[in-house]
Scaffold this motif. Sequence first.
Motif, mmCIF file in Angstrom:
data_model
loop_
_atom_site.group_PDB
_atom_site.id
_atom_site.type_symbol
_atom_site.label_atom_id
_atom_site.label_comp_id
_atom_site.label_asym_id
_atom_site.label_seq_id
_atom_site.Cartn_x
_atom_site.Cartn_y
_atom_site.Cartn_z
ATOM 1 N N ALA A 130 -24.319 -0.932 -6.730
ATOM 2 C CA ALA A 130 -25.680 -0.892 -6.351
ATOM 3 C C ALA A 130 -26.121 -2.365 -6.337
ATOM 4 N N GLY A 131 -25.709 -3.376 -7.313
ATOM 5 C CA GLY A 131 -26.142 -4.606 -7.214
ATOM 6 C C GLY A 131 -25.481 -5.152 -6.057
ATOM 7 N N LEU A 132 -23.971 -5.274 -5.822
ATOM 8 C CA LEU A 132 -23.267 -5.731 -4.689
ATOM 9 C C LEU A 132 -23.953 -5.284 -3.384
ATOM 10 N N ALA A 133 -24.299 -4.001 -3.075
ATOM 11 C CA ALA A 133 -24.805 -3.503 -1.855
ATOM 12 C C ALA A 133 -26.119 -4.015 -1.556
ATOM 13 N N ALA A 134 -26.951 -4.454 -2.873
ATOM 14 C CA ALA A 134 -28.233 -5.248 -2.268
ATOM 15 C C ALA A 134 -27.995 -6.396 -2.085
ATOM 16 N N ILE A 135 -26.812 -7.083 -2.040
ATOM 17 C CA ILE A 135 -26.876 -8.579 -1.496
ATOM 18 C C ILE A 135 -26.476 -8.413 0.057
ATOM 19 N N PRO A 136 -27.414 -9.138 0.937
ATOM 20 C CA PRO A 136 -27.352 -9.089 2.236
ATOM 21 C C PRO A 136 -25.998 -9.494 2.966
ATOM 22 N N GLY A 137 -25.414 -8.471 3.883
ATOM 23 C CA GLY A 137 -24.176 -8.910 4.222
ATOM 24 C C GLY A 137 -22.798 -8.512 3.487
ATOM 25 N N VAL A 138 -23.076 -8.131 2.284
ATOM 26 C CA VAL A 138 -21.854 -7.844 1.423
ATOM 27 C C VAL A 138 -21.611 -6.361 1.595
ATOM 28 N N GLN A 139 -20.323 -6.105 1.689
ATOM 29 C CA GLN A 139 -19.792 -4.616 1.696
ATOM 30 C C GLN A 139 -18.608 -4.391 0.627
ATOM 31 N N VAL A 140 -18.762 -3.410 -0.172
ATOM 32 C CA VAL A 140 -17.579 -3.280 -1.139
ATOM 33 C C VAL A 140 -16.329 -2.524 -0.285
ATOM 34 N N ASN A 141 -15.369 -2.878 -0.428
ATOM 35 C CA ASN A 141 -14.240 -2.510 0.435
ATOM 36 C C ASN A 141 -13.408 -1.360 -0.709
ATOM 37 N N GLY A 142 -13.392 -1.719 -1.793
ATOM 38 C CA GLY A 142 -13.039 -1.048 -2.907
ATOM 39 C C GLY A 142 -12.872 -1.413 -4.165
ATOM 40 N N MET A 143 -12.834 -0.391 -4.896
ATOM 41 C CA MET A 143 -12.794 -0.908 -6.543
ATOM 42 C C MET A 143 -12.035 0.162 -7.232
ATOM 43 N N TRP A 144 -10.941 -0.524 -7.950
ATOM 44 C CA TRP A 144 -9.902 0.236 -8.608
ATOM 45 C C TRP A 144 -9.433 -0.290 -9.960
ATOM 46 N N ARG A 145 -9.073 0.304 -10.751
ATOM 47 C CA ARG A 145 -8.342 -0.111 -12.175
ATOM 48 C C ARG A 145 -7.177 -0.821 -11.811
ATOM 49 N N ALA A 146 -7.107 -2.049 -12.818
ATOM 50 C CA ALA A 146 -5.707 -2.742 -12.338
ATOM 51 C C ALA A 146 -5.141 -2.764 -13.780
ATOM 52 N N ILE A 147 -3.792 -2.641 -13.761
ATOM 53 C CA ILE A 147 -2.890 -2.898 -14.872
ATOM 54 C C ILE A 147 -3.056 -4.462 -15.515
ATOM 55 N N GLY A 148 -2.998 -5.273 -14.617
ATOM 56 C CA GLY A 148 -3.219 -6.869 -15.314
ATOM 57 C C GLY A 148 -3.913 -7.408 -14.069
ATOM 58 N N ALA A 149 -4.178 -8.863 -14.113
ATOM 59 C CA ALA A 149 -4.447 -9.671 -13.304
ATOM 60 C C ALA A 149 -3.542 -9.885 -12.199
ATOM 61 N N PRO A 150 -3.626 -9.624 -10.771
ATOM 62 C CA PRO A 150 -2.717 -9.833 -9.718
ATOM 63 C C PRO A 150 -2.249 -11.287 -10.184
ATOM 64 N N THR A 151 -1.173 -11.660 -9.589
ATOM 65 C CA THR A 151 -0.459 -12.994 -9.705
ATOM 66 C C THR A 151 -0.512 -13.638 -8.376
ATOM 67 N N SER A 152 -0.212 -14.905 -8.573
ATOM 68 C CA SER A 152 -0.173 -15.690 -7.461
ATOM 69 C C SER A 152 1.054 -15.744 -6.803
ATOM 70 N N GLY A 153 1.119 -16.453 -5.432
ATOM 71 C CA GLY A 153 2.480 -16.611 -4.850
ATOM 72 C C GLY A 153 3.530 -17.396 -5.835
ATOM 73 N N GLY A 154 2.935 -18.126 -6.797
ATOM 74 C CA GLY A 154 4.067 -18.780 -7.389
ATOM 75 C C GLY A 154 5.042 -18.081 -8.313
ATOM 76 N N GLN A 155 4.370 -16.932 -8.559
ATOM 77 C CA GLN A 155 5.339 -15.786 -9.514
ATOM 78 C C GLN A 155 6.351 -15.100 -8.531
ATOM 79 N N ASP A 156 6.147 -15.404 -7.177
ATOM 80 C CA ASP A 156 6.970 -14.579 -6.174
ATOM 81 C C ASP A 156 8.418 -15.325 -6.386
ATOM 82 N N ALA A 157 8.602 -16.575 -6.456
ATOM 83 C CA ALA A 157 9.721 -17.440 -6.603
ATOM 84 C C ALA A 157 10.306 -17.102 -8.051
#
Length: 242
Positions: free
Chosen positions: A62-89
């Motif tokens: 509700a708080g995010l939807a109240a910000i003008p122009g903001v749309q929530v595309n998805g919200m889901w549980r994550a196992i851990g914080a997504p890593t950056s491209g540096g971890q790909d190497a």
Amino acid sequence: MLLRVRVTLPDRPGTLGQVARTLGVAGADIVQVVVLERLGGRAVDDFTVVWPGASRVDRLLAGLAAIPGVQVNGMWRAIGAPTSGGQDAELLAQVAANPGDGLATLVDAVPGLLAADWAAAAVVPADWAVRSGSTTAAGDTGGEPAVAYASWRAPTPLRLPEVTPLRARAMPGPTGTHFAAAPFGRAGLVLMVARVDAEGLTAANFHVTEVDRIAQLVRAAAVILGDRLDLITAPPPAAARS
């Protein structure tokens, strides 16, 4: 618990700060922000936040939807914080260091890189086709996809969406499942990565930048593993089939 929140917002000064303040007021502790896209005056951002497990997400939405122009595309549980491209190497270095387990190493690691639930490498027969929007249990008889390796959170039996023709893309799966696919370029071997709606939350589809990242990892792994992938995709000897 960790939540991944994907929002589309106006790409102008102050809007990102509004989103961050709203998350904080609602009780979310931001641990990471990833910009997925900036185009045509709009941006797509992923926030990874620590969220009190006993709290309802309604007030956050509700708080995010109240910000003008903001749309929530998805919200889901994550196992851990997504890593950056540096971890790909680093991941590809692990694949190269132990190529015998290279495919398993890749499949096990990809969900953590992209805040997904599970991944699997499957061999898709050249003549496999199903009705649009339907699904088939991988590994069943009848020339359907055979699972070469699946990560520990993959369901059993594994059900895959139609992936022919083989090309890197995001796609819908069974209700509540979001897929991304990337082919290895080796006899129908394809990597499937999945996010699943759960606990009353709706996961976001894979963004084009995420699909590109998966495809780059798969292409690099295919070069590293080379002929080892041919052994995985080779049909069994005639004696074994009889």
